[in-house]
Each structure stands twice: as structure tokens, then as C-alpha cells.
Design an enzyme around this catalytic site. Sequence first.
Site, mmCIF file in Angstrom:
data_model
loop_
_atom_site.group_PDB
_atom_site.id
_atom_site.type_symbol
_atom_site.label_atom_id
_atom_site.label_comp_id
_atom_site.label_asym_id
_atom_site.label_seq_id
_atom_site.Cartn_x
_atom_site.Cartn_y
_atom_site.Cartn_z
ATOM 1 N N ALA A 33 0.815 -1.350 0.176
ATOM 2 C CA ALA A 33 0.028 -0.124 -0.031
ATOM 3 C C ALA A 33 1.138 1.299 -0.137
ATOM 4 C CB ALA A 33 -1.001 0.018 1.217
ATOM 5 N N SER A 81 21.554 -21.594 -29.252
ATOM 6 C CA SER A 81 20.823 -22.503 -28.404
ATOM 7 C C SER A 81 21.577 -23.604 -27.824
ATOM 8 C CB SER A 81 19.711 -23.238 -29.189
ATOM 9 O OG SER A 81 20.194 -23.932 -30.010
ATOM 10 N N LEU A 82 21.479 -24.464 -27.078
ATOM 11 C CA LEU A 82 22.158 -25.536 -26.403
ATOM 12 C C LEU A 82 21.938 -26.753 -26.807
ATOM 13 C CD1 LEU A 82 21.316 -24.154 -22.631
ATOM 14 C CD2 LEU A 82 23.391 -23.815 -23.799
ATOM 15 N N LYS A 137 17.854 -24.886 -15.819
ATOM 16 C CA LYS A 137 17.347 -24.515 -17.214
ATOM 17 C C LYS A 137 15.786 -24.087 -17.083
ATOM 18 C CE LYS A 137 17.432 -25.825 -22.090
ATOM 19 N NZ LYS A 137 16.233 -25.733 -22.432
ATOM 20 N N LYS A 340 28.031 -24.378 -17.778
ATOM 21 C CA LYS A 340 28.945 -23.572 -18.873
ATOM 22 C C LYS A 340 30.267 -23.682 -18.316
ATOM 23 C CE LYS A 340 24.676 -21.041 -19.454
ATOM 24 N NZ LYS A 340 23.845 -19.672 -19.079
ATOM 25 N N CYS A 461 2.166 -40.618 -54.080
ATOM 26 C CA CYS A 461 2.165 -40.745 -55.469
ATOM 27 C C CYS A 461 2.419 -41.705 -56.046
ATOM 28 C CB CYS A 461 3.496 -39.484 -55.707
ATOM 29 S SG CYS A 461 5.122 -40.728 -55.406
HETATM 30 S S1 IVH Z 1 22.252 -20.339 -22.047
HETATM 31 C C1 IVH Z 1 24.726 -19.792 -25.504
HETATM 32 N N1 IVH Z 1 21.201 -20.670 -19.560
HETATM 33 O O1 IVH Z 1 17.526 -22.689 -23.107
HETATM 34 C C2 IVH Z 1 23.948 -20.223 -24.362
HETATM 35 N N2 IVH Z 1 19.854 -20.939 -21.619
HETATM 36 O O2 IVH Z 1 18.143 -24.591 -25.283
HETATM 37 C C3 IVH Z 1 22.601 -19.940 -24.577
HETATM 38 N N3 IVH Z 1 17.635 -21.499 -21.009
HETATM 39 O O3 IVH Z 1 17.318 -20.611 -25.779
HETATM 40 C C4 IVH Z 1 21.416 -20.331 -23.755
HETATM 41 N N4 IVH Z 1 17.737 -21.474 -18.846
HETATM 42 O O4 IVH Z 1 15.823 -20.173 -23.592
HETATM 43 C C5 IVH Z 1 21.031 -20.681 -20.923
HETATM 44 N N5 IVH Z 1 20.333 -20.905 -17.584
HETATM 45 C C6 IVH Z 1 20.338 -21.040 -18.866
HETATM 46 C C7 IVH Z 1 18.860 -21.432 -19.410
HETATM 47 C C8 IVH Z 1 18.789 -21.186 -20.684
HETATM 48 C C9 IVH Z 1 16.804 -21.579 -19.814
HETATM 49 C C10 IVH Z 1 17.016 -21.582 -22.438
HETATM 50 C C11 IVH Z 1 17.083 -20.482 -23.106
HETATM 51 C C12 IVH Z 1 17.824 -21.018 -24.612
HETATM 52 C C13 IVH Z 1 17.495 -22.424 -24.418
HETATM 53 C C14 IVH Z 1 18.425 -23.126 -25.070
#
Ligand code: IVH
Length: 735
Positions: A33, A81-82, A137, A340, A461
Site C-alpha cells: 500500500a 541454443s544449447l 534450465k 557452462k 504418389c
Molecule cells: S544459455 C549460449 N542458460 O534454453 C547459451 N539458456 O536450449 C545459450 N535457457 O534459448 C543459452 N535457462 O531459452 C542458458 N540458464 C540458462 C537457461 C537457458 C533456460 C533456455 C534459453 C535457450 C534455451 C537453449
Amino acid sequence: MQTPFETAAALKKTLSYHGHRYHTLDEPEIPDAEYDRLFRELQALEARHPELITPDSPTQRVGAEPLAGFGEVPHEVPMLSLGNAFSEQEIHEFDRRVVLRTAVPPENPEAGSEPVALRGEKQDKIAGTVAYVAEPKIDGVAVSLRYENGILVRGATRGDGTRGEDITRNVRTIGAVPLRLFGEDIPAVLEVRGEVYMEIAAFEGLNAGQRERGEKAFANPRNAAAGSLRQLDPAITADRPLTMFCYGVGAVEGELPDRHDRVLERLSRWGLRVSPEIEVVHGASGCLDYYHRIMERRVPRTANIPDDDPPSNSGTRADREPASRQPGALGYEIDGVVYKVNSLSDQAKLGRVARAPRWAIAHKFPAEEAITQIFDIQVQVGRTGAITPVARLKPVRVGGVTVTNATLHNQDEVERKDVRIGDTVVVRRAGDVIPEVARVLPDHRLPDAAPFQIPTRCPECRSDVVRAQGESAARCSGGLFCPAQRKQAVRHFAGRRAMDIEGLGERLVEQLVDEGLVRSVADLYRLDAPTLAGLERMGELSAQNLLKALEKSKSTTLARFLFALGIREVGEATAGNLADHFGSLERLQSASEEELQQAPDVGPIVARRIVSFFSQPHNRDIVRALQNPQIGMHWVDTPPAVNAAEALKPLAGQTFVITGTLSVMTREAAKHHLKALGAKVSGSVSGKTTYLIAGNEPGSKFAKAEKLGIPIMTEAAFLEKLEDPRTTPKSTKEA
Ligand code: IVH
């Protein structure tokens, strides 16, 4: 007495501070508030003195009118992406790759000279000394935030990784996204990458409201987050309980620490929200330990289960609810963890493959399963004619989505699992992978359950279905005569990562091919407005829009064009490598298999596919038609990749051939190191070969090299050469 300017500045500062405590730190200091009272005070002041309104004012999170569409934003640093891993074994392999690639710096001739010492170092690392940052993730939507001099100027979706959608107005409404960073040493430009998501409790609240209003409930928190973020009216986004965790950076102008954990710490100090679960761990065992600890705290997917759902589901909401109430449970959905490499210089050394970095990996949670019944098995014809049997299922919820089809992969798999029409089966879905039939429940088999056999003729086909020796897939032999293959080829060509022809969706492609208007992708560029407007469900406007999109697609890149052609085995990354290496379509088209293999990551199979593609007259016709000047397709050619920098590399002009098995690294890694030093790597020995590298059990290449008098290197000599590329290792035998 404060001036209105000073009062407004003080209120903005106080509100930003409390907003950060509430949304980012989850540690509010004042009652809601009181926050609201201060907020209204600032609003009133700004109403009296509009000149005091600044873009970073907390009152300015919402306020814009709905848009007609999102603009496009290029990502200066691509949003990658990963790679995925599902087993512990894969994590050990990932760790080993990291160790190997960071232990042998290919461009560091100063490193120690004894190959024995080098091996010692590697073994050390294999014992598990790489530091990783382990993170949850998060299952949400990837977003990039751009700050210039600490002010939020842009928010964008990932899009295809190089271009995303401009969602600035929507991200501004998210409380956890600071409009202005605070603190010291803020870079002039800072792109922050992270995941926008919805907490489970917030998601359930949102869905309850949706149902009350008679609106559609969202299937899961990720869909809810994605749908909320992609609203053209930011007022709707503002109403949705979104939040964000930041996990990395993109483009940066300014100083940042040299370790990932410290970068994240910095982001957090500047006011950005970073997950408190992030940890530095060591080696594969540290990663796996983290994985198990997080998994225990994970709340499995909450399914938005409709009342009429089949009762056979394994895991209903009722089964799972207690998990979210357990102490320590994560309040949001995650689909795995990410590891990472912590050292940013090691990250740079590792680089990336295709669209995923080599320095990170997603360790996904095990697949989720459910039980349902197959009421039919049909086949699908893919772009390259591959025939895939697909089970049509009684709808079932698996991992938060309703599944109605599941792949059976191929005939061998159907037989191995003994899947029959009418069977009760376990369906499995892992992450975003296509659902598959995992196994049959034999006790439930009905007496009339019919075995399934892939048809001998293509259902589309009527061409013969053939299965090449050594291949698991049966294929329709109709090629582009087959409408199914033609449709897939056109869809692939128009895809976002290929020619990116917006508006050319599945239905329209279907119509165009069925009506005979498009026989090959080149026909797309001959379509005109009256023809298009005459199609069912198409009007003047959509016809005009499609023509505009076709026009726009003509300005492209060689890499996209190559990928769009749909050559087997030539994915986006390979297309990019080929485009960089050859620089022009003409040079690529006239390259031999041998020459093609000089491009990065191109092996004998890919090379053969490319040569075979361009040797087929109908493919050549299509390529020629697409290049007809009347169409006006264009891209910028570049000189082939033998530039001055290449010529200066220590092994420039030398050709290596590898035979046998190497013990320290894979052949691919050896090839990579050699190429990085400027060498060519060839698949066969000839008079042009500079050295043959012979591993264990060398093949016929060994005898050939001996016959031609080509110097032969042992693996030890090769490792020596990697360290000091300009000398000839002592153990090289002059054949
Ligand atoms: S790192 C170069 N860290 O997962 C590294 N991604 O599969 C790029 N994501 O597009 C991504 N949690 O949307 C990273 N702790 C995390 C993450 C993460 C979720 C998602 C993100 C990415 C996707 C890749």
C-alpha cells in the site's frame, strides 16, 4: 523546499529501489500500500509537469498503444541454443571434450614441447578439474535486453538466433526488468540474455482467472509466458505475472570480468535478476551432483488437465501437487540444468558448432511418459522421401501438452517393439523432442490387433517405396514428382532459417502444390496477385503480403540459399561453412568431393551428397531458374576463404591425411586442430599429401603413402607438431 524536478527524481529513485527489492530480490521493505501511495504521488506530479516524465520513470512501464505488428531486431551477437544431454555418460563425454579442447591450444606454439607432458596435463584435467557454472534450465522464453549507458533501450525475442522480434514495450512492463541499471562500471552497451517465465503459483492464479472469465486456460507456464510476451497490446502483458532470470550477456562495450560466475554477479549488482540456484562446480562429478540436488527440488510439470482426460494418465495433477508444497521446492518449471565452462577465455577457445556453443550443455531431465491407445498407424513422407510410420493416438497429456501423434521412427523399430494397431502403449516425450512410442503393454493387446507394414507404394504418389542397403529409412522413389516431397521442399525453402518467406504456411503450400501452381520452388517467384487472390481463403491483402514477402526473400545470403535448396546432410551450419569457404555458388557447384572436404566440418558423406545434388539435371534446372535475372535473387559473393591471414598460418599449403584410430583425440578433433593451423585435411593419399598421420590399426592409406614416399607421422609426432607446427617432429619417418 524541493523543486518539482527534485521531488520527481527522489520519488523515481525510491520507487525503483522498492521495485527492485520486491520483484528482483523478493525482499520487500515496505507494504504494497505504501508503494502504491508513492507511485500515485509520482503519477500526479508527472500529470502536472509532463516535462518531468522520463523513459525510466516507474510510471512509464505501460502506456503505449497496441501495435499492428512487431518490428524486427538483428542480434549483433547471435542468441545461441544449447546441445542436449540425457545421460550421465553424455556429461562425462562433454567434460572430456572440454578438457581435450582446452588442453591443446592449437595456436600456442610456445606451450611445452614434450608430448608426454602434454598427455599428463590432459589426464589431470580428465580427473575433473574444469570449473563449470551450473544453472537451472528455466522453461520460459529467451529474451535479450539492451542497455545503453544503463538505460533499457530494447527488448527482443530470440527469433532465429540472428534476428528477433522487437518486444521492448512488453519487457518494460515486467517488474523484474530494470528500466535503468544502477551501480558502478556499467558498460556503455550491455546486452543481457535471460529467460522470461511465469512462476507456477502465478500461472495457476492466471488460469483460474481465465476460466472465471470464460477464456481459454494456458496449457503450461511456458505457453502462458510466451503468449503473454507476444501481445501487441503491452497493457495485456502488464497484467500477466511475468518475471525473469538473467543468465548471460550478448554484445558488450565496456569491461566485464573474465569468468562467467563473476559476470552474473555483476549483473545482479546492477539490479538484474539472477537465479540464486547458480553454483560453481568442478568436473563431470560436480555437474552430476548438482543435477541430482536440483532434480529433488523440481516440481514436475503441472498439467492443465481437462476433466474429460483419459484416466490412464500416469501422473495427474493430483499426484503431483504435494511436490510444490515441499520445502525447498523450486517455484517454477525447469526442464533440466545447464553447465557452462566458467573461464571466458576457455569458452572462446572452445567456440561453437552450428547454433550451440561447445562450452555449454543442457542436461535434460528424463522423459515423461503416459499410457494411451493407438487407433491407427499412418505414414508420413518427408522432404527427402523418407517414410515415417506415425501412431495416431487417443489424446493423452504428457509433460504438460496433449499428444495425439507419436513417431514410430521406421519399420525396424515397429518390428523391434512389436507395435500393432489397437495396442495400448507407453508414449514418451523428452523436452521439445517429438513424442515417440516407447513400448507396448502386451497384457492389454486385443486379439484383433493388426501388425503394421510400411506400404510398398508411396501413399501420396504411388511411386515405389525403396530401402537402400544399410539405411533404416524406407523412401519414396518419386523425388520431386511426389507431391508430398514437393510440399516439404517448398516449406523447407520458405522456412525462417532458409529464404524466410513469411506467410507461406503449410496450408498455402498445400494449395499451391495441389493446384499445380508450384511444381518447383522456382515457381514461387512466378506467382502473381490475381492467381493468389483467387485461391481459397486468400484475399487481395494476403496475396499482396505474400508477394511482398517473396520480394523481400530475394535479398538473401549464399548460406541461406544453400540451406534452402534442401541438399541432404546440408543443414544450416554446413551451409554456412560452405558459403564461407567457397564464397560463391559457382565455385561450390564446380567443386570436387575432395575440394568440398576442405571446408570446415565437411566429410566424405556430405561431400558426396553435394556433388550428387548438383549432378542431377532437375536440381540444376531449379538452381538455374532461381538465378534467372528476371527473378532478381541476390546475395553478396565473397572471395574464397584463402585470405592473407590463412596464408600466414604455420601449416598453410600443407595437406594431411589421417589413418587408423588416434588415442588422445578423435579424428574430428585432430582435423579441427590441423585446419586451425592452416592445413588441409584430405580423405585420401596422393602425390599432393604432405604427411600421413598413422594411428592404431592404420588402413590401406598407410601402404599407399609408403609406396608414394609420403612422410608418415605417429600420433606422438603429430602431437609434437601441434605444439610446434613449424618443425618436423623427430619421430616422423621418411617413407
Ligand atoms: S544459455 C549460449 N542458460 O534454453 C547459451 N539458456 O536450449 C545459450 N535457457 O534459448 C543459452 N535457462 O531459452 C542458458 N540458464 C540458462 C537457461 C537457458 C533456460 C533456455 C534459453 C535457450 C534455451 C537453449
